[in-house]
Design an enzyme around this catalytic site. Sequence first.
Site, PDB file in Angstrom:
ATOM      1  N   CYS A   2      35.857 -11.985  43.750  1.00 15.33           N
ATOM      2  CA  CYS A   2      36.309 -12.737  42.576  1.00 15.33           C
ATOM      3  C   CYS A   2      36.997 -14.040  42.988  1.00 15.33           C
ATOM      4  O   CYS A   2      37.664 -14.103  44.016  1.00 15.33           O
ATOM      5  CB  CYS A   2      37.297 -11.923  41.760  1.00 15.33           C
ATOM      6  SG  CYS A   2      36.652 -10.337  41.255  1.00 15.33           S
ATOM      7  N   ARG A  27      31.935 -17.489  47.182  1.00 14.85           N
ATOM      8  CA  ARG A  27      32.533 -16.178  47.430  1.00 14.85           C
ATOM      9  C   ARG A  27      31.656 -15.040  46.918  1.00 14.85           C
ATOM     10  O   ARG A  27      31.846 -13.893  47.317  1.00 14.85           O
ATOM     11  CB  ARG A  27      33.911 -16.110  46.756  1.00 14.85           C
ATOM     12  CG  ARG A  27      34.910 -17.075  47.343  1.00 14.85           C
ATOM     13  CD  ARG A  27      36.126 -17.216  46.464  1.00 14.85           C
ATOM     14  NE  ARG A  27      36.940 -16.027  46.440  1.00 14.85           N
ATOM     15  CZ  ARG A  27      37.953 -15.787  47.274  1.00 14.85           C
ATOM     16  NH1 ARG A  27      38.243 -16.671  48.204  1.00 14.85           N
ATOM     17  NH2 ARG A  27      38.647 -14.691  47.187  1.00 14.85           N
ATOM     18  N   TRP A  73      33.251 -10.510  40.596  1.00 18.36           N
ATOM     19  CA  TRP A  73      32.323  -9.711  41.403  1.00 18.36           C
ATOM     20  C   TRP A  73      32.618  -8.267  41.015  1.00 18.36           C
ATOM     21  O   TRP A  73      33.691  -7.747  41.319  1.00 18.36           O
ATOM     22  CB  TRP A  73      32.593  -9.973  42.883  1.00 18.36           C
ATOM     23  CG  TRP A  73      31.586  -9.383  43.824  1.00 18.36           C
ATOM     24  CD1 TRP A  73      30.415  -9.958  44.233  1.00 18.36           C
ATOM     25  CD2 TRP A  73      31.669  -8.128  44.501  1.00 18.36           C
ATOM     26  NE1 TRP A  73      29.775  -9.131  45.118  1.00 18.36           N
ATOM     27  CE2 TRP A  73      30.517  -8.005  45.299  1.00 18.36           C
ATOM     28  CE3 TRP A  73      32.596  -7.082  44.506  1.00 18.36           C
ATOM     29  CZ2 TRP A  73      30.271  -6.887  46.094  1.00 18.36           C
ATOM     30  CZ3 TRP A  73      32.344  -5.974  45.297  1.00 18.36           C
ATOM     31  CH2 TRP A  73      31.198  -5.889  46.081  1.00 18.36           C
ATOM     32  N   ASN A  99      41.972 -10.587  40.633  1.00 20.20           N
ATOM     33  CA  ASN A  99      41.107 -10.263  41.765  1.00 20.20           C
ATOM     34  C   ASN A  99      41.757  -9.077  42.466  1.00 20.20           C
ATOM     35  O   ASN A  99      42.967  -9.064  42.650  1.00 20.20           O
ATOM     36  CB  ASN A  99      41.045 -11.490  42.703  1.00 20.20           C
ATOM     37  CG  ASN A  99      40.247 -11.224  43.962  1.00 20.20           C
ATOM     38  OD1 ASN A  99      39.547 -10.219  44.061  1.00 20.20           O
ATOM     39  ND2 ASN A  99      40.354 -12.124  44.927  1.00 20.20           N
ATOM     40  N   GLY A 100      40.955  -8.078  42.834  1.00 21.36           N
ATOM     41  CA  GLY A 100      41.519  -6.899  43.500  1.00 21.36           C
ATOM     42  C   GLY A 100      41.185  -5.650  42.698  1.00 21.36           C
ATOM     43  O   GLY A 100      40.385  -5.686  41.760  1.00 21.36           O
ATOM     44  N   GLU A 485      23.198  -9.506  65.372  1.00 21.61           N
ATOM     45  CA  GLU A 485      23.544 -10.615  64.490  1.00 21.61           C
ATOM     46  C   GLU A 485      22.276 -11.217  63.865  1.00 21.61           C
ATOM     47  O   GLU A 485      22.252 -11.544  62.675  1.00 21.61           O
ATOM     48  CB  GLU A 485      24.346 -11.651  65.292  1.00 21.61           C
ATOM     49  CG  GLU A 485      24.723 -12.913  64.566  1.00 21.61           C
ATOM     50  CD  GLU A 485      25.551 -12.716  63.292  1.00 21.61           C
ATOM     51  OE1 GLU A 485      25.982 -11.594  63.000  1.00 21.61           O
ATOM     52  OE2 GLU A 485      25.727 -13.705  62.567  1.00 21.61           O
ATOM     53  N   LYS A 489      21.524 -11.370  59.860  1.00 25.28           N
ATOM     54  CA  LYS A 489      21.221 -12.631  59.163  1.00 25.28           C
ATOM     55  C   LYS A 489      19.953 -12.475  58.336  1.00 25.28           C
ATOM     56  O   LYS A 489      19.906 -12.876  57.179  1.00 25.28           O
ATOM     57  CB  LYS A 489      21.008 -13.796  60.141  1.00 25.28           C
ATOM     58  CG  LYS A 489      22.203 -14.386  60.822  1.00 25.28           C
ATOM     59  CD  LYS A 489      23.195 -15.054  59.944  1.00 25.28           C
ATOM     60  CE  LYS A 489      24.151 -14.068  59.367  1.00 25.28           C
ATOM     61  NZ  LYS A 489      25.421 -13.885  60.014  1.00 25.28           N
ATOM     62  N   GLU A 492      20.448 -10.019  55.248  1.00 21.77           N
ATOM     63  CA  GLU A 492      21.342 -10.418  54.153  1.00 21.77           C
ATOM     64  C   GLU A 492      20.801 -11.574  53.330  1.00 21.77           C
ATOM     65  O   GLU A 492      21.061 -11.640  52.135  1.00 21.77           O
ATOM     66  CB  GLU A 492      22.779 -10.654  54.623  1.00 21.77           C
ATOM     67  CG  GLU A 492      23.012 -11.829  55.494  1.00 21.77           C
ATOM     68  CD  GLU A 492      24.481 -11.936  55.924  1.00 21.77           C
ATOM     69  OE1 GLU A 492      25.368 -11.457  55.223  1.00 21.77           O
ATOM     70  OE2 GLU A 492      24.727 -12.539  56.980  1.00 21.77           O
ATOM     71  N   HIS A 508      14.043   5.573  72.691  1.00 19.94           N
ATOM     72  CA  HIS A 508      14.675   6.783  72.169  1.00 19.94           C
ATOM     73  C   HIS A 508      14.504   6.920  70.663  1.00 19.94           C
ATOM     74  O   HIS A 508      15.250   7.641  70.013  1.00 19.94           O
ATOM     75  CB  HIS A 508      16.158   6.800  72.558  1.00 19.94           C
ATOM     76  CG  HIS A 508      16.354   6.726  74.038  1.00 19.94           C
ATOM     77  ND1 HIS A 508      16.144   7.805  74.873  1.00 19.94           N
ATOM     78  CD2 HIS A 508      16.677   5.684  74.846  1.00 19.94           C
ATOM     79  CE1 HIS A 508      16.357   7.436  76.126  1.00 19.94           C
ATOM     80  NE2 HIS A 508      16.685   6.149  76.129  1.00 19.94           N
ATOM     81  N   LYS A 607      31.474 -13.636  49.993  1.00 17.75           N
ATOM     82  CA  LYS A 607      31.874 -14.313  51.233  1.00 17.75           C
ATOM     83  C   LYS A 607      33.097 -13.649  51.852  1.00 17.75           C
ATOM     84  O   LYS A 607      33.139 -13.408  53.048  1.00 17.75           O
ATOM     85  CB  LYS A 607      32.168 -15.790  50.939  1.00 17.75           C
ATOM     86  CG  LYS A 607      32.539 -16.597  52.168  1.00 17.75           C
ATOM     87  CD  LYS A 607      31.370 -16.726  53.117  1.00 17.75           C
ATOM     88  CE  LYS A 607      31.716 -17.476  54.397  1.00 17.75           C
ATOM     89  NZ  LYS A 607      30.698 -17.232  55.424  1.00 17.75           N
TER      90      LYS A 607
HETATM   91  O1  M6R Z   1      35.595 -12.958  56.746  1.00 14.75           O
HETATM   92  P1  M6R Z   1      35.211 -11.903  57.753  1.00 14.75           P
HETATM   93  O2  M6R Z   1      34.752 -12.498  59.022  1.00 14.75           O
HETATM   94  O3  M6R Z   1      36.270 -10.881  57.956  1.00 14.75           O
HETATM   95  O4  M6R Z   1      33.980 -11.175  57.088  1.00 14.75           O
HETATM   96  C1  M6R Z   1      33.377 -10.071  57.682  1.00 14.75           C
HETATM   97  C2  M6R Z   1      32.022  -9.802  57.067  1.00 14.75           C
HETATM   98  O5  M6R Z   1      32.146  -9.543  55.711  1.00 14.75           O
HETATM   99  C3  M6R Z   1      31.066 -10.995  57.258  1.00 14.75           C
HETATM  100  O6  M6R Z   1      30.927 -11.337  58.594  1.00 14.75           O
HETATM  101  C4  M6R Z   1      29.691 -10.657  56.677  1.00 14.75           C
HETATM  102  O7  M6R Z   1      29.075  -9.661  57.425  1.00 14.75           O
HETATM  103  C5  M6R Z   1      28.835 -11.917  56.601  1.00 14.75           C
HETATM  104  N1  M6R Z   1      28.155 -11.974  55.344  1.00 14.75           N
HETATM  105  C6  M6R Z   1      27.826 -11.992  57.669  1.00 14.75           C
HETATM  106  O8  M6R Z   1      27.006 -13.104  57.570  1.00 14.75           O
END
Ligand code: M6R
Length: 612
Positions: A2, A27, A73, A99-100, A485, A489, A492, A508, A607
Amino acid sequence: MCGIVAYLGPREAYPILIKGLHRLEYRGYDSAGVALLNGGLSVFKTKGRVSDLENFARNENLHATIGIAHTRWATHGEPNSINAHPHYSQSKKLAIIHNGIIENYAVLKKALINRGYHFQSDTDTEVLVNLIEDIQINEKVELEEAVRIALNQVTGAYAMVLLSEDDPDLLIAARKGSPMVIGIGKDEFFVASDATPLVEYTKSVIYLSEEDVAVMRRGEQIHLKNIKNQEKNPYVQALEMDINKLEKGGYEHFMLKEIFEQPSSIRDSMRGRLHAEKGIVSLGGLVDYEQKIAHAKRIIIVACGTSWHAGLVGEYLIEDLARIPVEVEYASEFRYRNPIITEEDVVIAISQSGETADTLAAIALAKEKGATILGICNVVGSSIARVTDAGSYTHAGPEIGVASTKAFTAQVTVLILLALRLAQIRATIPVSRWMELLHELNAIPEKVDKALQCHDQVKKIADEFKDVRNFLYLGRGYNFPVALEGALKLKEISYIHAEGYPAAEMKHGPIALIDKDMPVVFVAPNTGIYDKVVSNIQEVKARNGKVIAIVTEGDETVRKMADYVVEIPATEEMFVSLLATIPLQKLAYHMAILRGCNVDQPRNLAKSVTVE
Ligand code: M6R
């Protein structure tokens, strides 16, 4: 997650609120709304984008000099216009954005229903605003006091702002567990979840601390206390944020801009910390803790998502260079698994946003057990930066694309600097080798620039594979976190299922997946156990898998076996993740574009993940 924006001052509030919501779009959200006070209290809200809200409210009277706005959100209740914020109280005299998560909302709601309250939405937020109203009426207290009493009754997290029709010159804001920053202008106040909506209006900001309640009244100074009713002196800080970094600067997407920013963001992460010629590495924020870290029994890295991947690279680096045992933990698992932590441990929390709820909870747990807590964060003034004993900012600049790119390479850069400094203190590698590494690190931004030239090549690969449903990413040693990683990417932002694996683990299990339709990305630069990776590539080829390989420039061995290769400049094994990750970021980007996905705001993602 949010996003919150609020304004009180002499200007028209609506354009400031809408622009602020646009700034917070990164966000992640599913609905948006605004409340304005001009004679009466009006709320406009709708499911969808901020632009949908603008269309929805187009013909309304939007003149006001005080207002609150929100992007939601969904947590409690589906994303629709009823559950969107702001929420009115039952009398419609109060409006709130939040928010929360109010964890005990069900109990509070039941009690309020018994006292005659009716609820329009499924949200915990509507419970909070009615609780405040109920207290204000029944205990006959000022609104500020009602907020304070209500917040003492809730458990969970909140960042909230409240408006009252009966007091049109007043904004009340409070936070616990969710971030909130207040911008102070001339006779005006701005409130937001982070500094991005404020930066073009003021550079004077106050970051609210846990359980702070801020009262902002037209024509008066801000008044701060906490929910225990203790008065506090507002600490006004200068905001260091470049407004240009919040714009796309000619790029089609923030993600692409941020990918291309990496030579400079990595340089910024090293600025003032690495002096290769003089043989100096120092991380200013950690100087007082260097000896503690260097002599720690164990370092525990806690993080989530991409930051966790950076943590894995950190484990390899610190063990390799400084010979200190390192464990890397998912913050979300660590916090619930009764881990063994002692005062001799050093915990390093890594987070781009500095607001990730699980990472914050892991820190709280480690703190309780007496460990030393350090942070590696990107967002200056964020919660994690403030609750840790010390830390180092990554200085990557604002990262707006939900998929983390430049923050990852900046985190790895800081971890490299830390490992090098620890190695120096502990004298675990020869000075000549240490100097060699410093010089190579200094050359990395240029090499990243070169790695970025793979644009057309990667685009072609994306075109070939854009319709597949699965991808496998394999790497060994320092390249294993890069494989993870790369897979993250891709999934997501393009919604293609992708898995990262240590290449040798393929035998395995995952090898069963390999056939002519299975693309396998090998992170295979000529470093470390390269020969073993070459064998793994052969195993895939023997089963007709399609191989896309990231190789060191000039590599002929893998080129002969792979269906596609992308070259990166040669470097030290310890730094290879900074280069090998670049083509994988680009591959994900192009695949997502070709599949018509929203690259900067992928579905369901936020985000900063401020709820657990
Ligand atoms: O803000 P942070 O680095 O703590 O966030 C952690 C994850 O939420 C963040 O890295 C998420 O996996 C990203 N969307 C990856 O691209």
